[in-house]
Scaffold this motif. Structure first.
Motif, short mmCIF file in Angstrom:
data_model
loop_
_atom_site.label_atom_id
_atom_site.label_comp_id
_atom_site.label_asym_id
_atom_site.label_seq_id
_atom_site.Cartn_x
_atom_site.Cartn_y
_atom_site.Cartn_z
N ILE A 323 0.84 -1.20 0.00
CA ILE A 323 0.00 0.00 0.00
C ILE A 323 0.88 1.24 0.00
CG2 ILE A 323 -1.87 1.21 1.20
CD1 ILE A 323 -2.48 -1.49 2.61
N ASP A 324 0.64 2.11 -0.95
CA ASP A 324 1.38 3.36 -1.10
C ASP A 324 0.65 4.46 -0.33
OD1 ASP A 324 2.73 5.62 -1.90
OD2 ASP A 324 2.39 5.34 -4.06
N LEU A 325 1.27 4.92 0.74
CA LEU A 325 0.67 5.97 1.56
C LEU A 325 1.39 7.32 1.39
CD1 LEU A 325 -0.04 4.04 4.89
CD2 LEU A 325 -1.59 4.50 2.99
N ARG A 326 2.20 7.45 0.37
CA ARG A 326 2.93 8.70 0.17
C ARG A 326 1.99 9.91 0.01
NH1 ARG A 326 6.86 6.86 -4.58
NH2 ARG A 326 4.87 5.84 -5.15
N PRO A 327 0.82 9.76 -0.63
CA PRO A 327 -0.05 10.94 -0.73
C PRO A 327 -0.52 11.48 0.61
CG PRO A 327 -0.66 9.29 -2.37
CD PRO A 327 0.33 8.64 -1.45
N LEU A 328 -0.46 10.66 1.67
CA LEU A 328 -0.89 11.12 2.99
C LEU A 328 0.19 11.92 3.71
CD1 LEU A 328 -2.79 7.96 4.31
CD2 LEU A 328 -3.66 9.88 2.96
N GLY A 331 5.41 10.47 6.08
CA GLY A 331 6.83 10.21 6.22
C GLY A 331 7.29 8.96 5.48
N GLU A 332 8.59 8.70 5.59
CA GLU A 332 9.18 7.55 4.90
C GLU A 332 8.67 6.23 5.44
OE1 GLU A 332 13.39 7.68 4.88
OE2 GLU A 332 13.51 9.44 3.56
N ASN A 333 8.33 6.19 6.73
CA ASN A 333 7.86 4.94 7.35
C ASN A 333 6.54 5.18 8.07
OD1 ASN A 333 7.50 2.47 8.48
ND2 ASN A 333 9.43 2.41 9.60
N PRO A 334 5.44 5.24 7.31
CA PRO A 334 4.14 5.52 7.93
C PRO A 334 3.68 4.44 8.90
CG PRO A 334 3.88 4.97 5.60
CD PRO A 334 5.34 5.12 5.84
N THR A 350 10.30 0.57 4.15
CA THR A 350 11.72 0.88 3.91
C THR A 350 12.64 -0.34 3.93
OG1 THR A 350 11.86 1.54 6.25
CG2 THR A 350 11.58 3.30 4.64
N PRO A 351 12.41 -1.37 4.76
CA PRO A 351 13.31 -2.54 4.69
C PRO A 351 13.27 -3.26 3.34
CG PRO A 351 12.09 -2.53 6.77
CD PRO A 351 11.47 -1.49 5.89
N PHE A 352 12.25 -3.01 2.52
CA PHE A 352 12.15 -3.67 1.22
C PHE A 352 13.04 -2.99 0.18
CE2 PHE A 352 8.34 -4.71 3.52
CZ PHE A 352 8.07 -6.01 3.18
N GLY A 353 13.61 -1.85 0.55
CA GLY A 353 14.46 -1.08 -0.35
C GLY A 353 13.99 0.36 -0.40
N ALA A 354 14.81 1.21 -1.01
CA ALA A 354 14.45 2.63 -1.09
C ALA A 354 13.11 2.82 -1.79
CB ALA A 354 15.55 3.39 -1.85
N GLU A 355 12.74 1.89 -2.65
CA GLU A 355 11.46 1.98 -3.36
C GLU A 355 10.27 1.81 -2.43
OE1 GLU A 355 14.81 1.09 -5.84
OE2 GLU A 355 14.03 0.07 -4.06
N GLY A 356 10.53 1.36 -1.21
CA GLY A 356 9.44 1.15 -0.25
C GLY A 356 9.16 2.34 0.64
N LYS A 357 9.89 3.44 0.46
CA LYS A 357 9.64 4.62 1.29
C LYS A 357 8.21 5.11 1.10
CE LYS A 357 14.42 6.27 1.33
NZ LYS A 357 15.35 7.36 0.91
N GLY A 358 7.51 5.29 2.23
CA GLY A 358 6.13 5.75 2.17
C GLY A 358 5.11 4.65 1.98
#
Length: 384
Positions: A323-328, A331-334, A350-358
């Motif tokens: 689930i992508d929560l970046r629009p909310l 932060g990097e680790n919601p 974030t543990p899945f890689g930089a692509e997992g931020k948010g």
């Protein structure tokens, strides 16, 4: 077909596994990849019978597991692996490490495709190799392998590719054409492919799951698959996986592994896997897939209604929602805020890689009631 329903919350809280002991009782745990369903009756019966007869010794050097998995693969995937080219070990992670040690030299690079199961990074390091990241491509409608990026990595000297098929955390079932192209690339550059197929039994019908070794002749020449019943049948604590090959050269590599690699297989894990892969367990597995199908769609509906801005793509396989929560703008680790303020434990991205931020990963292998309450709690944070 059996109806497979999650156990009540009060019964689940009696469990002593990681999912139910990591957090206080006011937290809904939807982080680690354990499910909340009863054991398949066939598996439970096999374990009870083993306890009754005191069958708790070492695994036998000969047994039915390989033949039963081959039959399972024929029924479920249309794949006909050779039982003589299979060898057991404790779990998929151990199988990956042992195979990577065989196909790489210390310091050589192994490609992983983030966002990906966090232990992949550690397993590569444990094998003495170094990680080369070639992220999946997000097309806007699905995730797919970056074949150009893979070619560049192999041209630059990467010696192996660690594939997740189906992919964790996205739930992507890779298309056969992509697997064929991956195999041909690996063969062109003399690299090996180790395919983690632990989520394969959880591929939803109609998604077209292709085992890597069934993709084409090149895959059979360069590939190794590691499979287990542990995710579908919730047997992670019992310790049994199979390493599978499809060519004389790769089979010789697996045969060369020390006998201790095989003896680390758990007796209860082996007995449970024999029961899980038997045809008698198919109705339960079909029922589980129907339950997970309903849950993955329920999660989509709940997020759309209660967490506006959340972006979620219904997965092809498994019980993990990415689930992508970046629009909310949490932060990097919601997952930290969700745990603190909503008392729902999710796996941070974030543990899945930089692509997992948010991003967060939510385990929907539970009851509709728990999924609903969890998303309602998260939605209340948005409403604030």
């Amino acid at each position: 077909m059996l109806e497979v329903k999650a156990l009540p919350l009060e019964e689940l809280r009696r469990r002593t596994s990681e999912k139910w002991r990591e957090y206080p009782e006011d937290v809904l745990p939807l982080f680690v990849a354990e499910t909340d369903f009863p054991l398949a009756p066939t598996v439970a019966a096999a374990l009870h019978d083993a306890v009754d007869r005191g069958d708790t010794g070492y695994i036998a050097s000969r047994g039915p597991l390989a033949d039963l998995f081959a039959a399972f693969a024929r029924r479920r995937f249309g794949w006909d692996p050779d039982p003589a080219r299979m060898r057991s070990t404790a779990d998929v992670s151990m199988g990956i490490v042992e195979l990577l040690r065989c196909v790489t030299q210390p310091g050589e690079r192994v490609v992983v495709m983030p966002p990906v199961y966090p232990p992949f990074y550690e397993l590569v390091a444990e094998a003495g190799a170094e990680v080369e990241r070639v992220p999946l491509r997000d097309t806007g409608t699905r995730w797919e392998m970056d074949l150009d990026g893979l070619r560049s990595a192999l041209q630059d000297g990467a010696r192996a590719i660690l594939l997740c098929n189906p992919h964790n955390p996205t739930g992507t079932v890779h298309e056969r054409a992509s697997l064929e192209a991956l195999a041909e690339l690996a063969e062109e550059f003399g690299a090996a492919v180790v395919s983690d197929e632990i989520h394969a039994p959880l591929a939803q019908p109609g998604t077209g799951f292709t085992p890597f070794l069934a993709a084409n002749d090149a895959a059979r020449r360069v590939g190794y698959a590691v499979v287990s019943a542990s995710k579908a049948f919730n047997l992670a604590g019992l310790k049994c996986a199979l390493m599978i090959t499809a060519h004389d050269e790769t089979s010789a590599v697996v045969r060369s592994l020390p006998v201790e690699v095989e003896w680390r297989t758990g007796q209860f894990g082996l007995l449970a896997a024999v029961a899980a892969f038997s045809e008698e367990s198919d109705p339960w597995l079909d029922g589980l897939l129907r339950t997970l199908d309903a849950n993955r769609v329920l999660l989509e509906d709940l997020l759309a209604r209660l967490v506006p801005g959340a972006r979620y793509r219904v997965p092809d396989a498994g019980y993990l929602g990415w689930i992508d929560l970046r629009p909310l703008e949490w932060g990097e680790n919601p997952s930290r805020r969700i745990l603190r303020d909503a008392r729902v434990a999710l796996q941070g991205g974030t543990p899945f890689g930089a692509e997992g931020k948010g991003f967060v990963r939510l385990n929907f292998g539970t009851s509709p009631e728990i999924i609903t309450e969890a998303v309602e709690r998260i939605g209340a944070l948005v409403a604030r």
